[in-house]
Every structure is written in structure tokens, then in C-alpha cells.
Design a protein around this motif. Structure first.
Motif, PDB file in Angstrom:
ATOM      1  N   LEU A 151      20.450 -39.920 -88.134  1.00  0.00           N
ATOM      2  CA  LEU A 151      20.906 -39.226 -89.342  1.00  0.00           C
ATOM      3  C   LEU A 151      20.353 -37.807 -89.396  1.00  0.00           C
ATOM      4  O   LEU A 151      21.083 -36.851 -89.693  1.00  0.00           O
ATOM      5  N   LEU A 152      19.073 -37.649 -89.087  1.00  0.00           N
ATOM      6  CA  LEU A 152      18.462 -36.318 -89.106  1.00  0.00           C
ATOM      7  C   LEU A 152      19.081 -35.399 -88.060  1.00  0.00           C
ATOM      8  O   LEU A 152      19.248 -34.206 -88.292  1.00  0.00           O
ATOM      9  N   GLN A 154      17.578 -45.145 -86.779  1.00  0.00           N
ATOM     10  CA  GLN A 154      18.657 -44.784 -87.693  1.00  0.00           C
ATOM     11  C   GLN A 154      18.366 -43.452 -88.378  1.00  0.00           C
ATOM     12  O   GLN A 154      19.248 -42.591 -88.495  1.00  0.00           O
ATOM     13  N   VAL A 155      17.128 -43.295 -88.837  1.00  0.00           N
ATOM     14  CA  VAL A 155      16.745 -42.054 -89.511  1.00  0.00           C
ATOM     15  C   VAL A 155      16.814 -40.891 -88.528  1.00  0.00           C
ATOM     16  O   VAL A 155      17.281 -39.799 -88.869  1.00  0.00           O
ATOM     17  N   TRP A 156      16.359 -41.103 -87.284  1.00  0.00           N
ATOM     18  CA  TRP A 156      16.435 -40.049 -86.264  1.00  0.00           C
ATOM     19  C   TRP A 156      17.876 -39.596 -86.092  1.00  0.00           C
ATOM     20  O   TRP A 156      18.160 -38.396 -86.074  1.00  0.00           O
ATOM     21  N   VAL A 167      14.935 -48.861 -87.987  1.00  0.00           N
ATOM     22  CA  VAL A 167      15.011 -47.927 -89.119  1.00  0.00           C
ATOM     23  C   VAL A 167      14.651 -46.521 -88.667  1.00  0.00           C
ATOM     24  O   VAL A 167      15.324 -45.545 -89.042  1.00  0.00           O
ATOM     25  N   LEU A 168      13.627 -46.395 -87.847  1.00  0.00           N
ATOM     26  CA  LEU A 168      13.251 -45.073 -87.336  1.00  0.00           C
ATOM     27  C   LEU A 168      14.369 -44.482 -86.479  1.00  0.00           C
ATOM     28  O   LEU A 168      14.657 -43.280 -86.561  1.00  0.00           O
ATOM     29  N   GLY A 226      11.213 -33.857 -89.071  1.00  0.00           N
ATOM     30  CA  GLY A 226      11.421 -35.257 -89.437  1.00  0.00           C
ATOM     31  C   GLY A 226      11.904 -36.084 -88.259  1.00  0.00           C
ATOM     32  O   GLY A 226      11.457 -37.221 -88.051  1.00  0.00           O
ATOM     33  N   CYS A 251      10.075 -39.274 -86.331  1.00  0.00           N
ATOM     34  CA  CYS A 251      10.741 -40.543 -86.002  1.00  0.00           C
ATOM     35  C   CYS A 251      10.509 -40.934 -84.547  1.00  0.00           C
ATOM     36  O   CYS A 251      10.246 -42.103 -84.248  1.00  0.00           O
TER      37      CYS A 251
END
Length: 124
Positions: A88-89, A84-86, A81-82, A111, A115
């Protein structure tokens, strides 16, 4: 995680070609220039300069992401999840940088850094 590593490399490819595409679209460079040795430095638009800086910034953080992603695979740490968020960011960062949204760009960068730290913590 392997898919995220490959997607991050696809993002890198986009970052590497985007400045040339923008410069050519703006008429700042020709195909001959892009295919040549690039001995001269052309005048670039602000957006193209931003794309180059965004690319340089990705090159600063991508190695850390790749190392953390591979280590998470080797240690079987679930940081998907981290990661994926990285990713996306980092995509959002590019758009924020190109559109010159300074505070949003900095917030998104922070952000993404959080991550990376989160991905490192399970490895300690």
C-alpha cells in the motif's frame, strides 16, 4: 503471501510502463519511438521524469521485499500485515512522487522501509 508477491510484480509492471504512457500522452514520444531502439533521448515532462525516478526507487527495494516474502513463506513467519502495508505504501509513494509532494513522499518511503525491517526481524 503469494498473492502479495504477485501484486508487487503487478505494481512493478505499472511502474515500468507508466513513464512511456506519460511520455506518449504528453506528446514527448511517438509510438515509433516507443517501438524502436530508442537511440535518442527525448525531452521528458517533469511528471514523466518523476515516474522514471519512482520506478528506479521501486527497483531498489522490490528485491528485498521479494526475498523477505519468500523467506517468510519458507519459515512460516506471519508478516502478511507488514507486506500488505508495504505494498500500500509503495502505491502511495508513486502517487506522492508524481504529484511532487516531497515530505509526504519521504514519509511514505520511510514507512515502507520500516515494513521491510519488520518483515526481516522474525527471520533473525
Amino acid at each position: 503471501m503469494i498473492e502479495l508477491i504477485l501484486l508487487s510484480l503487478l505494481l512493478l509492471l505499472a511502474h515500468l510502463v507508466l513513464p512511456s504512457i506519460l511520455a506518449a500522452a504528453a506528446g514527448n514520444v511517438s509510438a515509433e519511438f516507443l517501438l524502436g531502439p530508442r537511440d535518442e533521448t527525448p525531452e521528458l515532462s517533469k511528471v514523466t521524469q518523476r515516474a522514471k525516478r519512482a520506478s528506479a526507487n521501486l527497483l531498489d527495494t522490490l528485491p528485498a521485499f521479494l526475498v523477505l516474502a519468500v523467506l517468510s513463506i519458507l519459515t512460516e513467519s506471519d508478516v502478511t500485515v507488514l507486506a500488505q502495508v508495504w505494498l500500500l505504501l509503495r502505491v502511495l509513494y508513486l502517487f506522492a512522487y508524481l504529484s511532487s509532494v516531497a515530505y509526504l513522499r519521504s514519509l511514505v518511503w520511510t514507512g515502507a522501509l520500516v515494513c521491510l525491517i519488520g518483515m526481516a526481524l522474525p527471520l533473525i
